[in-house]
Design a protein around this motif. Sequence first.
Motif, PDB file in Angstrom:
ATOM      1  N   ILE A 165       3.495   3.155   0.006  1.00  7.13           N
ATOM      2  CA  ILE A 165       4.822   2.579   0.228  1.00  7.13           C
ATOM      3  C   ILE A 165       4.648   1.166   0.788  1.00  7.13           C
ATOM      4  CG2 ILE A 165       6.878   2.731   1.700  1.00  7.13           C
ATOM      5  CD1 ILE A 165       6.633   5.778   1.423  1.00  7.13           C
ATOM      6  N   THR A 166       5.371   0.211   0.225  1.00  5.22           N
ATOM      7  CA  THR A 166       5.301  -1.149   0.737  1.00  5.22           C
ATOM      8  C   THR A 166       6.228  -1.253   1.949  1.00  5.22           C
ATOM      9  OG1 THR A 166       5.213  -1.771  -1.566  1.00  5.22           O
ATOM     10  CG2 THR A 166       5.386  -3.561   0.026  1.00  5.22           C
ATOM     11  N   TYR A 167       5.651  -1.694   3.060  1.00  2.00           N
ATOM     12  CA  TYR A 167       6.448  -1.818   4.281  1.00  2.00           C
ATOM     13  C   TYR A 167       7.013  -3.227   4.350  1.00  2.00           C
ATOM     14  CZ  TYR A 167       7.428  -1.801   9.330  1.00  2.00           C
ATOM     15  OH  TYR A 167       8.026  -1.895  10.554  1.00  2.00           O
ATOM     16  N   ASP A 168       8.323  -3.357   4.296  1.00  2.00           N
ATOM     17  CA  ASP A 168       8.950  -4.681   4.266  1.00  2.00           C
ATOM     18  C   ASP A 168      10.253  -4.663   5.062  1.00  2.00           C
ATOM     19  OD1 ASP A 168       9.721  -7.259   3.655  1.00  2.00           O
ATOM     20  OD2 ASP A 168      10.314  -6.814   1.589  1.00  2.00           O
ATOM     21  N   PRO A 169      10.132  -4.614   6.413  1.00  2.00           N
ATOM     22  CA  PRO A 169      11.351  -4.527   7.218  1.00  2.00           C
ATOM     23  C   PRO A 169      12.268  -5.716   6.976  1.00  2.00           C
ATOM     24  CG  PRO A 169       9.417  -4.895   8.622  1.00  2.00           C
ATOM     25  CD  PRO A 169       8.914  -4.709   7.231  1.00  2.00           C
TER      26      PRO A 169
ATOM     27  N   ARG B 245      12.365   3.762   0.880  1.00  2.00           N
ATOM     28  CA  ARG B 245      11.523   4.728   1.596  1.00  2.00           C
ATOM     29  C   ARG B 245      11.254   4.206   3.006  1.00  2.00           C
ATOM     30  NH1 ARG B 245       9.043   8.604  -1.145  1.00  2.00           N
ATOM     31  NH2 ARG B 245       9.308   9.535   0.892  1.00  2.00           N
ATOM     32  N   GLN B 246      10.435   4.921   3.786  1.00  2.00           N
ATOM     33  CA  GLN B 246      10.162   4.564   5.177  1.00  2.00           C
ATOM     34  C   GLN B 246       8.719   4.881   5.511  1.00  2.00           C
ATOM     35  OE1 GLN B 246      12.210   7.209   7.898  1.00  2.00           O
ATOM     36  NE2 GLN B 246      11.028   8.956   7.198  1.00  2.00           N
ATOM     37  N   ILE B 247       8.294   4.368   6.664  1.00  2.00           N
ATOM     38  CA  ILE B 247       7.006   4.779   7.217  1.00  2.00           C
ATOM     39  C   ILE B 247       7.362   5.689   8.385  1.00  2.00           C
ATOM     40  CG2 ILE B 247       4.829   3.986   8.246  1.00  2.00           C
ATOM     41  CD1 ILE B 247       5.246   2.677   5.508  1.00  2.00           C
TER      42      ILE B 247
ATOM     43  N   THR C 172       7.171   7.600  11.763  1.00  2.00           N
ATOM     44  CA  THR C 172       6.384   7.406  12.984  1.00  2.00           C
ATOM     45  C   THR C 172       6.701   8.459  14.046  1.00  2.00           C
ATOM     46  OG1 THR C 172       8.058   5.943  13.912  1.00  2.00           O
ATOM     47  CG2 THR C 172       6.267   4.869  12.694  1.00  2.00           C
TER      48      THR C 172
END
Length: 391
Positions: A4-8, A374-376, A378
């Motif tokens: 998943i690309t994390y791009d806040p 999507r999300q990361i 935690t």
Amino acid sequence: TGMITYDPGFVNTGSCSSSVTFIDGEKGILRYRGYDVDDLAENCEFIEVAYLLINGSLPTREEKAKYTNLLNQHSLIHEDMIEFFRHYPEHSHPMAVLSAMAVSLSSFYPEMSENHKEELSMTVTRLLSKLRTIAAFSYKKSIGEPIVYPRHDLRYCENFLNMMFNSPVCDMPYNDTMTESLNKLLIIHADHEQNCSASVVRGVGSAGANLYAAISGGICALWGPLHGGANQHVIEMLENIMEEGGNIDKVLERAKSKRSPFRLMGFGHRVYKSYDPRAKIAKALCKEVMASLNKHDPLLDLAMELEEKALADPYFQERGLYPNVDFYTGLTYREMGIPTNMFTVMFAIGRLPGWIAQFMEMRKDPHGRISRPRQIYTGPSVRKVVPIDQR
Ligand code: CMC
């Protein structure tokens, strides 16, 4: 599920393809359907630009006349909706009223079938015409004056100013410069590609909800001080500076300090790293309106001095922070007599065609899917419920 690309904040994520608006943030270029915003502001009426955004081309004379007629036919709101205004508390924020009224239109003017093309275009017409009426009515109610109904003989901006300012004691409360300037202000707000509120409009619409619901969501997003709400906050900030003796350096220090959450309102932009082309137009309009009314507002001097000092400061230079559209628009509205808490409503009226154009584009997009990032994760890994008396 793969990587998943994390791009806040979606700084680097293209959520759609679009043929509506082009921005070059480095060069400070903004175009709707290929036309420079300056060109449109100089040579068009707001409803022509709305037509352009929604239909893809500027209207011919006949098309414009037909469109004007159509908007006139739909400018009233159901009389029962007028009752609603009466029951909001006196200090209600007009953005709350506007978003509630926008979604309420879906009960009074429902779409029978979501996908019917003509029905959607009727909803579009209704929204374009009625949101302006709702905005003016909500203002009249808030000051306890009788509402002024829309008129067929007035053009879009004049009609709005007439509904806002006409009263039993004053029947010509605006001049041509004000009408012209309002026209330009609405045009420079008309679209701005995938900004926060447009993304919300698309997000709501992507789930299949109706256009009224999507626009209501867009209005709520726009209300935020980091987005359209900034125009109200700029004036409040300038007023505070003035009240505290006009110490600009102190304000700049606060804005630069990482210990303070305070930001210079009306400065900075996700996409523009040069002067916002809309801010240039707004600054000029502000001066024109003031001259036409023979007024001099010390807040404008303060704003210009603040701009000059910020632009000379390495903090703002290094980060590419320039005045954005909201920096000078509020000052212009203020000269016109529009109250501060209505500024973001003005932004919403301007932005409406852009929201609509993007909603319609999304509905036609063969690659369109429900908006569902999507999300990361935690949070904790698996846990077992402990009975309540043992927690
Ligand atoms: N005052 C002080 N510092 C700022 C400002 C500001 N107005 N804007 C950005 N910065 C700093 C920020 O602290 C960060 O510094 P560092 O790299 O040291 O951490 C750097 O500049 C980059 O900012 P960012 O928060 O990563 O930028 P963003 O793209 O996430 O946010 C913004 C864009 C418009 C929300 C932001 O510039 C801001 O909060 N501006 C003030 C509110 C405002 O005027 N909003 C109106 C936007 S224009 C049209 C509209 O949508 O209404």
